[in-house]
Design a protein around this motif. Structure first.
Motif, short mmCIF file in Angstrom:
data_model
loop_
_atom_site.label_atom_id
_atom_site.label_comp_id
_atom_site.label_asym_id
_atom_site.label_seq_id
_atom_site.Cartn_x
_atom_site.Cartn_y
_atom_site.Cartn_z
N ARG A 17 10.75 6.96 -14.44
CA ARG A 17 9.80 7.73 -15.25
C ARG A 17 8.42 7.74 -14.58
N ALA A 18 7.96 8.92 -14.20
CA ALA A 18 6.68 9.06 -13.50
C ALA A 18 5.53 8.46 -14.30
N ALA A 19 5.49 8.70 -15.59
CA ALA A 19 4.39 8.18 -16.41
C ALA A 19 4.38 6.65 -16.42
N SER A 20 5.54 6.04 -16.45
CA SER A 20 5.62 4.58 -16.43
C SER A 20 5.16 4.02 -15.09
N ARG A 21 5.54 4.69 -14.00
CA ARG A 21 5.10 4.24 -12.67
C ARG A 21 3.58 4.31 -12.56
N MET A 22 3.02 5.43 -13.01
CA MET A 22 1.57 5.59 -12.93
C MET A 22 0.86 4.57 -13.82
N HIS A 23 1.40 4.30 -14.98
CA HIS A 23 0.83 3.31 -15.89
C HIS A 23 0.83 1.93 -15.22
N ALA A 24 1.95 1.56 -14.64
CA ALA A 24 2.05 0.27 -13.95
C ALA A 24 1.06 0.19 -12.80
N ALA A 25 0.98 1.26 -12.00
CA ALA A 25 0.05 1.27 -10.87
C ALA A 25 -1.39 1.12 -11.35
N CYS A 26 -1.75 1.78 -12.44
CA CYS A 26 -3.11 1.66 -13.00
C CYS A 26 -3.38 0.24 -13.48
N LEU A 27 -2.42 -0.35 -14.17
CA LEU A 27 -2.60 -1.73 -14.63
C LEU A 27 -2.81 -2.68 -13.46
N ILE A 28 -2.04 -2.48 -12.39
CA ILE A 28 -2.18 -3.34 -11.20
C ILE A 28 -3.54 -3.15 -10.57
N ARG A 29 -3.94 -1.91 -10.35
CA ARG A 29 -5.24 -1.63 -9.71
C ARG A 29 -6.42 -2.12 -10.55
N ASN A 30 -6.29 -2.07 -11.88
CA ASN A 30 -7.36 -2.58 -12.74
C ASN A 30 -7.53 -4.08 -12.58
N ARG A 31 -6.43 -4.79 -12.34
CA ARG A 31 -6.49 -6.24 -12.22
C ARG A 31 -6.68 -6.71 -10.79
N TRP A 32 -6.24 -5.92 -9.82
CA TRP A 32 -6.32 -6.30 -8.41
C TRP A 32 -6.65 -5.05 -7.61
N PRO A 33 -7.94 -4.63 -7.59
CA PRO A 33 -8.34 -3.36 -6.98
C PRO A 33 -7.99 -3.23 -5.49
N ASP A 34 -7.89 -4.33 -4.77
CA ASP A 34 -7.60 -4.26 -3.34
C ASP A 34 -6.11 -4.08 -3.04
N ALA A 35 -5.28 -4.19 -4.04
CA ALA A 35 -3.84 -4.06 -3.83
C ALA A 35 -3.49 -2.64 -3.37
N ARG A 36 -2.52 -2.55 -2.47
CA ARG A 36 -1.97 -1.24 -2.09
C ARG A 36 -0.72 -1.05 -2.94
N VAL A 37 -0.73 -0.02 -3.76
CA VAL A 37 0.38 0.22 -4.68
C VAL A 37 1.06 1.53 -4.31
N GLU A 38 2.37 1.45 -4.11
CA GLU A 38 3.17 2.64 -3.85
C GLU A 38 4.21 2.76 -4.95
N GLU A 39 4.80 3.94 -5.05
CA GLU A 39 5.76 4.21 -6.13
C GLU A 39 7.05 4.78 -5.56
N ALA A 40 8.16 4.47 -6.25
CA ALA A 40 9.47 5.05 -5.94
C ALA A 40 10.15 5.36 -7.26
N ASN A 41 10.93 6.45 -7.27
CA ASN A 41 11.54 6.86 -8.54
C ASN A 41 13.01 6.45 -8.68
N ASP A 42 13.59 5.86 -7.62
CA ASP A 42 14.99 5.42 -7.72
C ASP A 42 15.28 4.39 -6.64
N GLY A 43 16.49 3.85 -6.69
CA GLY A 43 16.87 2.81 -5.75
C GLY A 43 16.89 3.26 -4.31
N ILE A 44 17.35 4.48 -4.06
CA ILE A 44 17.43 4.98 -2.69
C ILE A 44 16.05 5.10 -2.07
N SER A 45 15.11 5.70 -2.79
CA SER A 45 13.76 5.84 -2.24
C SER A 45 13.06 4.47 -2.14
N ALA A 46 13.38 3.55 -3.04
CA ALA A 46 12.81 2.20 -2.97
C ALA A 46 13.29 1.48 -1.72
#
Length: 126
Positions: A17-46
């Motif tokens: 779910r794109a919205a869930s990925r973006m939500h998680a990425a935002c939560l991570i960046r809010n707590r650890w701004p220097d983190a590099r966060v990438e997203e994948a939508n399924d096991g193959i792309s991960a």
């Protein structure tokens, strides 16, 4: 298990779910701004993303057996990478399978508190 502190971690968030990925990425960046966060939508792309670049942490939130299977494969292929699986509590057998392969289970949904627990795997908050 000892966890080294990572100054600027690379984190992959896997969720269909794109919205869930973006939500998680935002939560991570809010707590650890220097983190590099990438997203994948399924096991193959991960798996492709992990093969291309090293990640300190992969957060998997895929439904059912797909999530556990991906998390176990990541632990097998990349033992130095921390893997967090967000899931419903599930069965005792499922929890044992995760424990046996070093997959850390966290209760869904993704909240600020859950993200803090997950980020502790790579030294945030120490």
């Amino acid at each position: 298990m000892s966890t080294a502190i990572v100054l600027a971690p690379t984190i992959l968030v896997v969720d269909a779910r794109a919205a869930s990925r973006m939500h998680a990425a935002c939560l991570i960046r809010n707590r650890w701004p220097d983190a590099r966060v990438e997203e994948a939508n399924d096991g193959i792309s991960a798996l492709a993303a992990v093969a291309e670049g090293g990640f300190d942490l992969v957060i998997v939130e895929l439904a059912g057996e797909a999530g556990l299977a991906l998390a176990q494969r990541l632990r097998q292929d990349r033992p130095a990478c921390q893997v967090a699986l967000l899931a419903e509590p599930g069965t005792a057998a499922g929890r044992r399978r995760a424990d046996q392969t070093g997959v850390r289970l966290f209760r869904t949904p993704m909240t600020g508190e859950v993200i803090e627990q997950v980020l502790a795997l790579v030294g945030w908050g120490d």
